[in-house]
Design an enzyme around this catalytic site. Structure first.
Site, mmCIF file in Angstrom:
data_model
loop_
_atom_site.group_PDB
_atom_site.id
_atom_site.type_symbol
_atom_site.label_atom_id
_atom_site.label_comp_id
_atom_site.label_asym_id
_atom_site.label_seq_id
_atom_site.Cartn_x
_atom_site.Cartn_y
_atom_site.Cartn_z
ATOM 1 N N THR A 146 0.822 -1.206 0.000
ATOM 2 C CA THR A 146 0.000 0.000 0.000
ATOM 3 C C THR A 146 0.855 1.255 0.000
ATOM 4 O O THR A 146 1.715 1.445 0.868
ATOM 5 C CB THR A 146 -0.894 -0.001 1.253
ATOM 6 O OG1 THR A 146 -1.681 -1.194 1.251
ATOM 7 C CG2 THR A 146 -1.791 1.215 1.290
ATOM 8 N N GLU A 147 0.625 2.134 -1.003
ATOM 9 C CA GLU A 147 1.312 3.427 -1.087
ATOM 10 C C GLU A 147 2.839 3.289 -1.021
ATOM 11 O O GLU A 147 3.529 4.172 -0.499
ATOM 12 C CB GLU A 147 0.802 4.359 0.017
ATOM 13 C CG GLU A 147 -0.711 4.549 0.019
ATOM 14 C CD GLU A 147 -1.234 5.308 -1.188
ATOM 15 O OE1 GLU A 147 -0.471 6.097 -1.764
ATOM 16 O OE2 GLU A 147 -2.415 5.105 -1.554
ATOM 17 N N LEU A 148 3.345 2.176 -1.534
ATOM 18 C CA LEU A 148 4.785 1.876 -1.545
ATOM 19 C C LEU A 148 5.409 1.845 -0.152
ATOM 20 O O LEU A 148 6.626 2.040 0.004
ATOM 21 C CB LEU A 148 5.568 2.857 -2.435
ATOM 22 C CG LEU A 148 5.215 2.883 -3.923
ATOM 23 C CD1 LEU A 148 6.244 3.705 -4.691
ATOM 24 C CD2 LEU A 148 5.109 1.500 -4.534
ATOM 25 N N TRP A 300 5.611 6.636 -0.455
ATOM 26 C CA TRP A 300 5.810 7.621 -1.521
ATOM 27 C C TRP A 300 5.002 8.898 -1.283
ATOM 28 O O TRP A 300 4.904 9.748 -2.150
ATOM 29 C CB TRP A 300 5.500 7.023 -2.892
ATOM 30 C CG TRP A 300 4.059 6.695 -3.200
ATOM 31 C CD1 TRP A 300 2.992 6.690 -2.356
ATOM 32 C CD2 TRP A 300 3.554 6.298 -4.476
ATOM 33 N NE1 TRP A 300 1.847 6.315 -3.022
ATOM 34 C CE2 TRP A 300 2.159 6.071 -4.336
ATOM 35 C CE3 TRP A 300 4.122 6.107 -5.736
ATOM 36 C CZ2 TRP A 300 1.346 5.661 -5.384
ATOM 37 C CZ3 TRP A 300 3.311 5.699 -6.786
ATOM 38 C CH2 TRP A 300 1.948 5.477 -6.607
#
Length: 403
Positions: A146-148, A300
């Protein structure tokens, strides 16, 4: 090898409806069906359908020389089935070409890796089954959290599940003098390779493309290729990671974003020595140059590239802790609707809406939030959670033997 790796995050949350204190114990349907359907259809028309058509055209035109990759969250796939079967069909056509790779992630686009290894593994397996069901038995080889969000320990958990590689942010405070344009490996489990986002070049497309105050506006394919040609020859891979909604939703069609992508493959293939590769192709061909040490989780999001978009203030931490306190009860539940709601309540967006940052990052959070304030997001979520807890306890009491 000199190659470009395009990766797109494709995600839409199930948004909560306004849920008042007086609804607790009375209303067990938490989701804003109208908003979820209307937003999905709006983004489908502006982004998913035209961009998928363009990518299919480019893959066919360049006979597989142009390649991309996607991570479709499980909650996004649920909404495609429910609201946008035409979008699902267009993604299936892309994957069927063999030149659009699917990555795996947590089903609900959740933060479970930070709290519960069991729940994290369960969500990853559920996501894998969903991908297999919708994409003709497809089994992803590469992981995107999730979301890097990534750390050494998260990488170790992903390696335990058998994945070859993971994607994350090429955060400056982690890399220091190193370049993101190489393949690295996990510090604990070196067999897991790590691909790092080149945030400058990615954000030139995702965030700055339509910004007329930007010194390099307008961004043309010739200008972009000139930039990548200046990258030292020994640097092997440029990872361009971004939200898929960049195309047509965040950057409107009028900005020229679709035409930029239409002409980019030709410019790259004819004006540089770069090719295009999927993440699994990159890790199959490139040897890691060393370990990447990430003791504290990164992401990120925002300027800090840390977890503060979702966790860290009192509202977020209270909601997050109260949610996962319910995990033991959920694991005992036999109610499929409770299990489904449990997944959807873990979606990271609920905590994103509670972020209290200011300045430019705060503006971005406000743009995505359906609430007037982070406090309103917190109250709404906690009201829902209170009702969810009552349902769990009612089921548990019903299952106890009568005296």
């Amino acid at each position: 090898m000199r190659t470009i790796c395009f990766y797109f995050q494709v995600h839409q949350p199930y948004r909560l409806k306004p849920y008042r204190f007086f609804d607790i114990g009375e209303d067990h349907h938490y989701w804003d069906d109208f908003a979820n359907k209307s937003i999905m259809r709006k983004v489908a028309e502006k982004c998913y359908l035209p961009m998928n058509a363009l990518l299919l055209e480019l893959i066919e035109k360049y006979q597989g020389q142009f390649k991309v990759s996607f991570s479709l969250s499980g909650v996004f796939m649920d909404q495609m089935e429910e609201y946008a079967p035409d979008v699902l069909e267009s993604f299936q056509k892309l994957v069927a070409t063999g030149h659009a790779e699917l990555l795996n992630e947590t089903y609900a686009h959740a933060l479970s890796a930070l709290k519960s290894k069991d729940e994290f593994h369960d969500m990853v397996r559920a996501q894998q089954e969903k991908v297999k069901k919708l994409f003709n038995g497809y089994t992803p080889k590469v992981f995107r959290n999730t979301e890097l969000i990534y750390s050494d320990i998260i990488g170790e958990m992903v390696a335990e599940l058998g994945y070859e590689a993971i994607l994350t942010e090429g955060a400056k405070h982690i890399l220091g003098w190193k370049s993101p344009n190489y393949v690295y490996c996990n510090a604990i489990e070196p067999k897991l390779k790590v691909l790092l986002k080149n945030f400058r070049l990615s954000d030139d497309i995702a965030f700055r493309f339509g910004e007329k105050a930007w010194a390099d506006w307008p961004l043309t394919t010739d200008k972009f290729v000139n930039w990548i040609n200046q990258i030292p020859q020994e640097e092997e891979v440029i990872n361009l990671f971004m939200d898929y909604e960049t195309f047509g939703e965040h950057q409107w069609a009028e900005s020229g974003i679709f035409e930029f992508m239409r002409h980019l493959p030709d410019a790259v293939l004819n004006q540089s020595n770069f090719t295009f590769s999927t993440p699994s192709e990159v890790v199959a061909e490139a040897t890691p140059v060393g370990k990447i040490h990430v003791p504290v989780p990164i992401s990120w999001a925002d300027e800090e590239r840390d977890l503060t978009a979702w966790l860290g203030n009192d509202l977020q931490d209270e909601a997050f802790d109260r949610l996962y306190e319910l995990e033991p009860l959920v694991r005992q539940s036999q109610d499929p609707q409770i299990q489904k709601d449990w997944k959807y309540l873990q979606t990271s967006d609920h905590f994103y809406y509670m972020c209290t940052k200011f300045f430019s990052d705060g503006d971005i959070h406000a743009y995505f939030s359906p609430y007037e304030s982070p406090y309103e997001a917190f109250i709404n979520f906690m009201n829902v959670l209170s009702d969810f807890m009552l349902r769990l306890k009612k089921e548990q009491n019903a299952s106890l033997p009568k005296a």
